[in-house]
Design an enzyme around this catalytic site. Structure first.
Site, PDB file in Angstrom:
ATOM      1  N   GLY A 158       0.831  -1.200   0.000  1.00 33.89           N
ATOM      2  CA  GLY A 158       0.000   0.000   0.000  1.00 33.89           C
ATOM      3  C   GLY A 158       0.859   1.241   0.000  1.00 33.89           C
ATOM      4  N   SER A 159       0.212   2.402   0.077  1.00 33.66           N
ATOM      5  CA  SER A 159       0.956   3.661   0.086  1.00 33.66           C
ATOM      6  C   SER A 159      -0.005   4.817   0.244  1.00 33.66           C
ATOM      7  CB  SER A 159       1.742   3.863  -1.232  1.00 33.66           C
ATOM      8  OG  SER A 159       2.630   2.815  -1.488  1.00 33.66           O
ATOM      9  N   ASN A 160       0.550   5.965   0.643  1.00 36.94           N
ATOM     10  CA  ASN A 160      -0.119   7.251   0.511  1.00 36.94           C
ATOM     11  C   ASN A 160       0.753   8.130  -0.371  1.00 36.94           C
ATOM     12  OD1 ASN A 160      -1.989   6.615   2.742  1.00 36.94           O
ATOM     13  ND2 ASN A 160      -0.243   7.029   4.076  1.00 36.94           N
TER      14      ASN A 160
END
Length: 791
Positions: free
Chosen positions: A234-236
Site C-alpha cells: 500500500g501507500s499514501n
C-alpha cells in the site's frame, strides 16, 4: 509455527574466474578526481550520511554496474538469496518444506521451485527484453557485471550470513531477467503459484460437480490471504499545486508502505549521467533505476492501484474429455507440460520431482477451492496475467528520470510499463498530477456484461474483486486497440489522469477519490470503481482539507500531518464505545474502557492505550452490522461511522471483542496503559527501537504492520511492513529541496552501521535533507569516493 529462512549453513564458494578478471581492474579512492572522468567505462560511488550512494557514470551500462556494486555492498546476502529463487534451487539449498518468499507470498520452497520451473521461459524473456531500448538492455547487462564484480572483489569477506556458502554464485543475465519477471507478476501469477500447481484433472469424469453457490465471505478471505484482495502493498501520496503551496511551486509527499525485507525493499540512491540524467530517490531491490524520487524539475511517488492485473476464464469442459474445453462450440485440448525441480527426499538427498502443469489458449489452469474455482467434471478456470513478460518497467523509469514536468511524466507512462501502481507528481511550475496508467487488461463494462460467466463465478467480482470471463467464446478475448503499444492492454488514452493546481491524493482506493471535485467518465471497471475499502483514504480526504485550512502547504506541514499519527477509525468508533462504558459487563471490558478513555487516539510512541484499540478493533471490525451509521455511497468518506451499541446482540459482540483484547494483552505480559513505543518494535532487528504508526485497518496514514497479520504476542507488536521510503519534495530557484527517511536503513547486514540508523531517525521523527546539487554532495560526502572501471 512456520520456519522461515533463506540462509542455511554451507561450505566453500569459488570465484576464481571472476577474481582473475577483477585483478586486471583497479579499485581506488579518488577524492580529488571529478566523477566520471576516468573514461566511458568508469563509475564513481560517493557516500553521504546514512550510507546513501551517489553514483556517476558516462553511460547507462556503467551506471547500472555501479548501482549493483553499491547495492551489493549493503545487501549482497539478500541478493544471493533471491538468485537461489531465480534458479529454482530453494529446496535443495534451504529445504523443501522451509518457507521462502515468492514476490509477496510466503510458500514452501518446493512450491516456489516448481513454480519457477513452470512459469519461467528464458527464451521468451530474452525475446521480450530484446524489444526494450538499447539503454534498458545495457543496464541489465551492467547490473549483472557489477554484482559479479563485487563477488569477485569480496569473495573472502562477505557478511557472516552468506560468507563461504555454496549458494552464493555469480549472476547470469537469464537469472536477472527472472528476478524482474517475479517482480512483474507478483500481483497475479505468482500470487496464485500454488493454485497453478494444484490444478490437476478430476480423478473421474463424474468427480466434483461445480458448486451451485460460493461462500462469498470465505472466498473474499481466501483471496485476501493470497494478497489479491486488499493488496498487502500500500501507500499514501499527496501532490500539491501552486494554488495551495507557500512557495508557489509543486510539493509532494510520498509514503509507500512496503515490506521491510525481501525483494520489495527500497534502497536510496542518486544516479547521474552528466548531461543526460540526474535523479535521486529510492529503487526496489535489484532494479538499477529510481522508482520513487525527483530530479531538478519534477517529483513523483507511486501507490498500488486498484487496477486488475489479470482475468480468469471459466472453461466449459467437453463432456467426453475432462482435458478438453469448448470454444465457440468446438473442443480444444489442454496442453500438459511436465516440469522438473530438484527436491530433497526423505533421506535428504536431491531427487528430481516431476509435476504436470496444464495450460489453455487463455493461460495456465488454476484452482482456488475456497473461492469455488475448481477443476471439476464441467468447468475449470484459466488465468491470463497481463504482466507476464512485462520487460518495459526499466524504460518507463528512465523516461521518468528525464521528465521535466508532470506532462512529461504522463507521457512516460505510454509504454504501459508500470505493472501495478498509480503515479502522483508535482513539478516546479506548480502543477500536480494523478495518473493510473498501469497494466490493465482492456475489458470494458460492455464486455464484462457480454462475457459474464456462471452466476457463482460472476459473484466473485463484487464480493472479492476477482474478474472471471466466459472462456467459451473467442470474442471474450481482451480488446486489441491499435492505440495500445501492447495488444490486449488498456492504452494510456483510456486510463485516468488529472492535472490540477490545488491537490490530488491516493491511499490505494481508486481514482474516484483523487479529489472531491474531480469528475471521471469512460473508465473501465477493471481500472477501479467507487468502492472505498481503505480507512486511510477517508483519513487523507479529512486531513488534507484540515491542513489547508491552517494555511499554505509547506514541507514541514506535510511531515507534521503524516506523523501526527491520527487513528481515523478510533475517532470514528471510540466515542460511541466510551458512551456505553457504564454498561460494560465484565472487569476486563471496564478496564479496557478505562485504558481507551485515557488515550488521545493517536499512535505516537508515547501514546497509552493505542495497543488496546488495535487488538479490540482487529476483531470488532469484523462484527456484521457493527456500525451505527452504515456505509452510504453518497457519503463514502463520512460513513460507516459509530458503533451500534443500542442493539443488544451487536453490543454483546463488541464487549466480547474488548474482553478478548484485554486478555490477549495481559497474557502477552503488557499493561493496558503501556506506551505504544514499548509494545511496537521492529521484527527485523533485536534492537529495542520504539515505533510510531498504526495498522491498515485502523486508518493511520503512517501505516505499520505485519506482512502476515498477527495479534499481539509476548514479543509485542513486531513490525516488518509499512512506511518505508518516505519523502517530501518541493523546488526553489536552484532545483529540488527534498527531505526523506528510509525507515529501516540501507543495509540488510546486521553488522552494518546502516542496518538500523534511519530507523532510529524515524522513531524520533527526524527527517534528513537529501544532498542533490553537486556542491552539496561534496560537502556531505562521508569517506573517500570509490572508482570502478567496467571491463
Amino acid at each position: 509455527m512456520r520456519q522461515k529462512t533463506g540462509l542455511p549453513t554451507g561450505t566453500n564458494t569459488a570465484f576464481s574466474t571472476l577474481a582473475a578478471a577483477s585483478a586486471a581492474l583497479f579499485l581506488a579512492g579518488c577524492a580529488g578526481t571529478p566523477p566520471g572522468s576516468g573514461g566511458d567505462r568508469s563509475v564513481t560511488i560517493e557516500r553521504t550520511a546514512f550510507g546513501i550512494p551517489h553514483i556517476t557514470a558516462q553511460d547507462p551500462e556503467t551506471l547500472a554496474y555501479g548501482v549493483a556494486y553499491a547495492y551489493a555492498q549493503d545487501n549482497v546476502c539478500m541478493t544471493a538469496d533471491q538468485l537461489v529463487t531465480a534458479r529454482g534451487q530453494r529446496s535443495s539449498t534451504f529445504g523443501a518444506k522451509t518457507i521462502g518468499l515468492l514476490g509477496r507470498r510466503y510458500l514452501p520452497n518446493e512450491q516456489i521451485d516448481l513454480f519457477m520451473a513452470a512459469h519461467m521461459d528464458d527464451a521468451l524473456l530474452e525475446r521480450s527484453w530484446a524489444r526494450t531500448s538499447a539503454q534498458a538492455q545495457a543496464m541489465a547487462r551492467g547490473y549483472v557485471a557489477g554484482y559479479n564484480r563485487y563477488l569477485a572483489d569480496n569473495a573472502a569477506r562477505l557478511p557472516e550470513a552468506c560468507q563461504g556458502k555454496p549458494w552464493v554464485q555469480p549472476m547470469t543475465l537469464a537469472e536477472y531477467r527472472r528476478m524482474a519477471e517475479v517482480l512483474a507478476v507478483q500481483a497475479g501469477m505468482a500470487a496464485l503459484a500454488d493454485g497453478m500447481l494444484g490444478a490437476q484433472p478430476p480423478a473421474a469424469p463424474s468427480a466434483q460437480a461445480p458448486a451451485d453457490a460460493i461462500d462469498l465471505v470465505d472466498a473474499a478471505q481466501a483471496l485476501r490471504e493470497l494478497g489479491l484482495l486488499d493488496s498487502p502493498l500500500g501507500s499514501n501520496a499527496w501532490a500539491f499545486g501552486k494554488d495551495v503551496t507557500a512557495n508557489g511551486s509543486g510539493m509532494l509527499l510520498g509514503n509507500p508502505h512496503f515490506p521491510w525485507s525481501g525483494p520489495n525493499r527500497f534502497y536510496e540512491m542518486h544516479l547521474t549521467i552528466p548531461g543526460q540524467m540526474d535523479v535521486m530517490g529510492a529503487g526496489i531491490g535489484t532494479y538499477p533505476t529510481v522508482s520513487i524520487g525527483f530530479n531538478k524539475d519534477v517529483a513523483w511517488s507511486h501507490t498500488v492501484s486498484t487496477g486488475k492485473r489479470f482475468t480468469l476464464y471459466e472453461l466449459a469442459l467437453d463432456p467426453a474429455d475432462p482435458i478438453a474445453y469448448l470454444v465457440d462450440g468446438k473442443p480444444e485440448k489442454m496442453t500438459a507440460r511436465k516440469v522438473r525441480a530438484q527436491i530433497p527426499g526423505a533421506d535428504g538427498q536431491p531427487q528430481t520431482r516431476e509435476h504436470t502443469v496444464w495450460s489453455t489458449r487463455w493461460g495456465p489452469l488454476v484452482v482456488v477451492p475456497r473461492a469455488g474455482l475448481t477443476w471439476n467434471a464441467k468447468t475449470a478456470y484459466a488465468l491470463r496475467d497481463a504482466n507476464t513478460g512485462n520487460t518495459r518497467m526499466m524504460d518507463a523509469a528512465l523516461a521518468f528520470a528525464r521528465a521535466r514536468s508532470v506532462q512529461d511524466l504522463h507521457k512516460a507512462h505510454a509504454n504501459l510499463g508500470l505493472p501495478w501502481v498509480n503515479t502522483l507528481a508535482a513539478d516546479r511550475s506548480g502543477q500536480a498530477m494523478y495518473a493510473d496508467v498501469s497494466v490493465v487488461p482492456d475489458v470494458d463494462a460492455a464486455q464484462l456484461a457480454r462475457c459474464a460467466p456462471s452466476q457463482p463465478a460472476a459473484a466473485l467480482r463484487a464480493a472479492a474483486g476477482l474478474v472471471v470471463l466466459n472462456g467459451s467464446r473467442t470474442d471474450c478475448d481482451w480488446r486489441r486497440d491499435s492505440a495500445s503499444p501492447v495488444p490486449g492492454l488498456t492504452p494510456i488514452a483510456r486510463m485516468p489522469v488529472a492535472f490540477r493546481t490545488d491537490w490530488v491524493h491516493n491511499s490505494n482506493d481508486s481514482f474516484v477519490y483523487t479529489h472531491p471535485a474531480q469528475k471521471w467518465e469512460g473508465i473501465s471497471p477493471l481500472v477501479g470503481d467507487a468502492s472505498l475499502t481503505r480507512p486511510r483514504t477517508r483519513a487523507g480526504l479529512a486531513e488534507i482539507p484540515e491542513m489547508l485550512g491552517r494555511g499554505k502547504v509547506t514541507l514541514q506541514a506535510m511531515q507534521d500531518q503524516l506523523f501526527q499519527n491520527r487513528n481515523f477509525m478510533a475517532q470514528v468508533v471510540v466515542p460511541d464505545l466510551l458512551a456505553a462504558c457504564d454498561k460494560a459487563p465484565t472487569p476486563e471490558s471496564r478496564d479496557g474502557c478505562a485504558a481507551l478513555k485515557g488515550w488521545d487516539r493517536r499512535n505516537n510512541v508515547d501514546a497509552r492505550g493505542a495497543h488496546v484499540f488495535r487488538e479490540f478493533w482487529r476483531t470488532a471490525r469484523n462484527i456484521p452490522g457493527v456500525h451505527r451509521v452504515p456505509f452510504d455511497a453518497q457519503q463514502p468518506v463520512a460513513t460507516p461511522a459509530g458503533l451500534k451499541m443500542d442493539d443488544a446482540a451487536t453490543a454483546a459482540k463488541v464487549w466480547e471483542a474488548l474482553d478478548g483484547a484485554v486478555k490477549a494483552i495481559r497474557t502477552s505480559g503488557f499493561a493496558l496503559d503501556a506506551t505504544l513505543g514499548s509494545v511496537q518494535r521492529p521484527a527485523i532487528t533485536e534492537e529495542a527501537i520504539a515505533l510510531h504508526g498504526g495498522e491498515e485497518f485502523e486508518g493511520v496514514l503512517n501505516n505499520l504492520g505485519r506482512q502476515e497479520p498477527a495479534p499481539i504476542t509476548k514479543a509485542g507488536l513486531r513490525i516488518d511492513y509499512g512506511t518505508s521510503y518516505v519523502q517530501t519534495v518541493t523546488f526553489d530557484a536552484q532545483g529540488p529541496v527534498a527531505q526523506a527517511i528510509l525507515t529501516y536503513g540501507q543495509s540488510t547486514h546486521p553488522a552494518s552501521p546502516h542496518a538500523t540508523d534511519q530507523m532510529r531517525e524515524f522513531s524520533a521523527k527526524r527527517w534528513h535533507t537529501l544532498p542533490f546539487h553537486r556542491e552539496d554532495v561534496v560537502k556531505a560526502r562521508v569517506g573517500e569516493p570509490l572508482r570502478l572501471v567496467r571491463p
